[in-house]
Design a protein around this motif. Sequence first.
Motif, PDB file in Angstrom:
ATOM      1  N   LYS A  44      38.597  46.254   7.917  1.00 30.72           N
ATOM      2  CA  LYS A  44      37.492  46.775   7.096  1.00 30.72           C
ATOM      3  C   LYS A  44      37.169  48.212   7.503  1.00 30.72           C
ATOM      4  CE  LYS A  44      33.898  46.293   4.262  1.00 30.72           C
ATOM      5  NZ  LYS A  44      34.010  45.775   2.894  1.00 30.72           N
ATOM      6  N   LEU A  45      37.192  48.454   8.819  1.00 26.83           N
ATOM      7  CA  LEU A  45      36.817  49.771   9.329  1.00 26.83           C
ATOM      8  C   LEU A  45      37.917  50.807   9.113  1.00 26.83           C
ATOM      9  CD1 LEU A  45      35.196  48.614  12.691  1.00 26.83           C
ATOM     10  CD2 LEU A  45      34.005  49.835  10.866  1.00 26.83           C
ATOM     11  N   TYR A  46      39.185  50.400   9.282  1.00 24.86           N
ATOM     12  CA  TYR A  46      40.237  51.412   9.400  1.00 24.86           C
ATOM     13  C   TYR A  46      41.416  51.279   8.443  1.00 24.86           C
ATOM     14  CZ  TYR A  46      37.688  52.400  13.686  1.00 24.86           C
ATOM     15  OH  TYR A  46      36.702  52.717  14.584  1.00 24.86           O
ATOM     16  N   ALA A  47      41.600  50.126   7.782  1.00 24.36           N
ATOM     17  CA  ALA A  47      42.784  49.976   6.931  1.00 24.36           C
ATOM     18  C   ALA A  47      42.627  50.750   5.631  1.00 24.36           C
ATOM     19  CB  ALA A  47      43.034  48.501   6.642  1.00 24.36           C
ATOM     20  N   GLU A  48      43.747  51.247   5.103  1.00 25.17           N
ATOM     21  CA  GLU A  48      43.751  51.989   3.845  1.00 25.17           C
ATOM     22  C   GLU A  48      43.952  51.065   2.654  1.00 25.17           C
ATOM     23  OE1 GLU A  48      46.748  55.039   3.990  1.00 25.17           O
ATOM     24  OE2 GLU A  48      45.966  55.869   5.866  1.00 25.17           O
ATOM     25  N   SER A  49      44.807  50.061   2.820  1.00 24.96           N
ATOM     26  CA  SER A  49      45.186  49.192   1.703  1.00 24.96           C
ATOM     27  C   SER A  49      45.856  47.945   2.260  1.00 24.96           C
ATOM     28  CB  SER A  49      46.170  49.922   0.787  1.00 24.96           C
ATOM     29  OG  SER A  49      47.382  50.171   1.501  1.00 24.96           O
ATOM     30  N   LYS A  50      46.206  47.016   1.373  1.00 22.33           N
ATOM     31  CA  LYS A  50      46.888  45.789   1.801  1.00 22.33           C
ATOM     32  C   LYS A  50      48.206  46.098   2.490  1.00 22.33           C
ATOM     33  CE  LYS A  50      47.632  41.147   0.031  1.00 22.33           C
ATOM     34  NZ  LYS A  50      47.518  40.287  -1.164  1.00 22.33           N
ATOM     35  N   GLY A  51      48.911  47.082   2.009  1.00 23.28           N
ATOM     36  CA  GLY A  51      50.196  47.443   2.620  1.00 23.28           C
ATOM     37  C   GLY A  51      50.014  48.261   3.890  1.00 23.28           C
ATOM     38  N   THR A  83      48.132  36.964  22.584  1.00 22.43           N
ATOM     39  CA  THR A  83      48.568  37.304  21.239  1.00 22.43           C
ATOM     40  C   THR A  83      49.276  38.650  21.287  1.00 22.43           C
ATOM     41  OG1 THR A  83      47.917  37.376  18.904  1.00 22.43           O
ATOM     42  CG2 THR A  83      46.420  38.448  20.495  1.00 22.43           C
ATOM     43  N   PHE A  84      49.858  39.019  20.163  1.00 26.17           N
ATOM     44  CA  PHE A  84      50.604  40.278  20.076  1.00 26.17           C
ATOM     45  C   PHE A  84      50.027  41.114  18.944  1.00 26.17           C
ATOM     46  CE2 PHE A  84      53.816  42.780  17.926  1.00 26.17           C
ATOM     47  CZ  PHE A  84      54.215  43.614  18.958  1.00 26.17           C
ATOM     48  N   THR A  85      49.919  42.419  19.168  1.00 28.21           N
ATOM     49  CA  THR A  85      49.413  43.320  18.129  1.00 28.21           C
ATOM     50  C   THR A  85      50.275  44.572  18.005  1.00 28.21           C
ATOM     51  OG1 THR A  85      47.431  44.443  17.290  1.00 28.21           O
ATOM     52  CG2 THR A  85      47.832  44.597  19.659  1.00 28.21           C
ATOM     53  N   MET A  86      50.226  45.167  16.835  1.00 26.03           N
ATOM     54  CA  MET A  86      50.726  46.541  16.657  1.00 26.03           C
ATOM     55  C   MET A  86      49.639  47.336  15.952  1.00 26.03           C
ATOM     56  SD  MET A  86      54.686  46.053  15.382  1.00 26.03           S
ATOM     57  CE  MET A  86      54.293  44.905  14.067  1.00 26.03           C
ATOM     58  N   LEU A  87      49.380  48.547  16.447  1.00 21.53           N
ATOM     59  CA  LEU A  87      48.605  49.514  15.685  1.00 21.53           C
ATOM     60  C   LEU A  87      49.631  50.230  14.823  1.00 21.53           C
ATOM     61  CD1 LEU A  87      46.062  50.949  18.284  1.00 21.53           C
ATOM     62  CD2 LEU A  87      46.210  48.689  17.245  1.00 21.53           C
ATOM     63  N   LYS A  88      49.479  50.096  13.523  1.00 22.75           N
ATOM     64  CA  LYS A  88      50.517  50.500  12.566  1.00 22.75           C
ATOM     65  C   LYS A  88      50.481  52.009  12.297  1.00 22.75           C
ATOM     66  CE  LYS A  88      50.577  45.946  10.336  1.00 22.75           C
ATOM     67  NZ  LYS A  88      50.517  45.221   9.030  1.00 22.75           N
ATOM     68  N   PRO A  89      51.513  52.532  11.611  1.00 21.90           N
ATOM     69  CA  PRO A  89      51.593  53.985  11.418  1.00 21.90           C
ATOM     70  C   PRO A  89      50.345  54.633  10.824  1.00 21.90           C
ATOM     71  CG  PRO A  89      53.698  52.994  10.891  1.00 21.90           C
ATOM     72  CD  PRO A  89      52.744  51.854  11.158  1.00 21.90           C
ATOM     73  N   ASP A  90      49.650  53.971   9.910  1.00 15.60           N
ATOM     74  CA  ASP A  90      48.451  54.605   9.325  1.00 15.60           C
ATOM     75  C   ASP A  90      47.334  54.749  10.350  1.00 15.60           C
ATOM     76  OD1 ASP A  90      48.293  51.630   8.855  1.00 15.60           O
ATOM     77  OD2 ASP A  90      46.281  52.134   8.161  1.00 15.60           O
ATOM     78  N   ALA A  91      47.252  53.808  11.293  1.00 15.56           N
ATOM     79  CA  ALA A  91      46.225  53.879  12.341  1.00 15.56           C
ATOM     80  C   ALA A  91      46.502  55.031  13.297  1.00 15.56           C
ATOM     81  CB  ALA A  91      46.157  52.557  13.108  1.00 15.56           C
ATOM     82  N   ILE A  92      47.775  55.222  13.635  1.00 13.08           N
ATOM     83  CA  ILE A  92      48.154  56.324  14.530  1.00 13.08           C
ATOM     84  C   ILE A  92      47.955  57.657  13.805  1.00 13.08           C
ATOM     85  CG2 ILE A  92      50.008  57.307  15.939  1.00 13.08           C
ATOM     86  CD1 ILE A  92      49.132  54.428  16.778  1.00 13.08           C
ATOM     87  N   GLU A  93      48.521  57.726  12.592  1.00 14.41           N
ATOM     88  CA  GLU A  93      48.458  58.965  11.804  1.00 14.41           C
ATOM     89  C   GLU A  93      47.012  59.375  11.525  1.00 14.41           C
ATOM     90  OE1 GLU A  93      50.803  60.981  10.873  1.00 14.41           O
ATOM     91  OE2 GLU A  93      49.540  62.248   9.605  1.00 14.41           O
ATOM     92  N   GLY A  94      46.147  58.403  11.320  1.00 15.92           N
ATOM     93  CA  GLY A  94      44.748  58.685  11.013  1.00 15.92           C
ATOM     94  C   GLY A  94      43.894  59.006  12.232  1.00 15.92           C
ATOM     95  N   GLY A  95      44.504  58.966  13.415  1.00 15.17           N
ATOM     96  CA  GLY A  95      43.772  59.285  14.639  1.00 15.17           C
ATOM     97  C   GLY A  95      42.820  58.190  15.085  1.00 15.17           C
ATOM     98  N   ALA A 107      43.722  55.280  16.765  1.00 10.88           N
ATOM     99  CA  ALA A 107      44.253  54.380  17.799  1.00 10.88           C
ATOM    100  C   ALA A 107      43.253  54.166  18.932  1.00 10.88           C
ATOM    101  CB  ALA A 107      45.574  54.919  18.340  1.00 10.88           C
ATOM    102  N   GLY A 108      42.641  55.237  19.413  1.00 10.70           N
ATOM    103  CA  GLY A 108      41.709  55.107  20.527  1.00 10.70           C
ATOM    104  C   GLY A 108      40.511  54.245  20.167  1.00 10.70           C
ATOM    105  N   LYS A 109      39.967  54.459  18.978  1.00 10.67           N
ATOM    106  CA  LYS A 109      38.798  53.685  18.550  1.00 10.67           C
ATOM    107  C   LYS A 109      39.157  52.209  18.384  1.00 10.67           C
ATOM    108  CE  LYS A 109      38.193  56.898  15.441  1.00 10.67           C
ATOM    109  NZ  LYS A 109      37.771  57.706  14.277  1.00 10.67           N
ATOM    110  N   ILE A 110      40.331  51.948  17.844  1.00 10.32           N
ATOM    111  CA  ILE A 110      40.749  50.550  17.651  1.00 10.32           C
ATOM    112  C   ILE A 110      40.980  49.875  18.997  1.00 10.32           C
ATOM    113  CG2 ILE A 110      42.570  49.062  16.731  1.00 10.32           C
ATOM    114  CD1 ILE A 110      42.860  51.122  14.418  1.00 10.32           C
ATOM    115  N   LEU A 111      41.654  50.554  19.913  1.00 14.08           N
ATOM    116  CA  LEU A 111      41.873  49.966  21.245  1.00 14.08           C
ATOM    117  C   LEU A 111      40.546  49.723  21.955  1.00 14.08           C
ATOM    118  CD1 LEU A 111      44.996  51.967  22.448  1.00 14.08           C
ATOM    119  CD2 LEU A 111      44.893  49.512  21.960  1.00 14.08           C
TER     120      LEU A 111
END
Length: 139
Positions: free
Chosen positions: A105-112, A6-18, A20-24
Motif C-alpha cells: 500500500k505504501l510503496y508498490a506502483e501496480s500489481k506487476g 521467510t524469504f523476501t525480495m525488495l523488487k526493482p521498483d523499490a530499489i529504483e524508487g529509493g 529500500a531503506g524505508k522498507i527494511l
Amino acid sequence: MATNRTFTMLKPDAIEGGNAGKILDLIISKGFKIKAMKFTHLSEAQAKEFYIEHAERPFYGELVEYMTSGPIIAAILEKDNAVADFRALIGATDPAEAADGTIRKLYAESKGRNAVHGSDADASAEREGAFHFAPNEIF
Ligand code: DAT
Ligand code: MG
C-alpha cells in the motif's frame, strides 16, 4: 529452514524508487530479524527459475522482464510465524487492494511492480532461501 523463517525480495521498483531503506526499517520494526541479505541482479534464467510455478500464467514474461530490469535485495527473515506475519505486512498482490500500512500500500506502483516479494508457505520459504543463499551466507 524452520517454520519461523521467510524469504523476501525488495523488487526493482523499490530499489529504483529509493524506498529500500524505508522498507527494511519497517520490516525490522515489526520484529523480523535479518538472517541473510544480498544486493544482486537476477539473470533471465534465475528469474524464470525462481518464478517457475507461474510459467503458464499470462503475466510470466512480463514478470521475468520486470524482475531482471534492475537490482534487487534478497533476504531471509526470522520471526515467530514468519511466513503469515510477513504476508500480512506486505499486503495484497495488487496495491489497490492492499490494507493501509502494508508495504505494498505504501510503496508498490501496480500489481506487476509491487515492491516486495514474500514467501507463501514454509516450503516456498525454504526453496526460495536456498535458491539465493549458500548455507554459509545464512546467519
Ligand atoms: P504474490 O507476490 O502476492 O505472492 P503471486 O505469487 O500470485 O503474488 O504472483 C507473483 C508475482 O507476479 C506478483 O508479485 C506480481 C506478478 N503478478 C501476479 N499477478 C499478476 C497480474 N495479474 N498481472 C501482472 N503481474 C502479476
Ligand atoms: Mg507468490
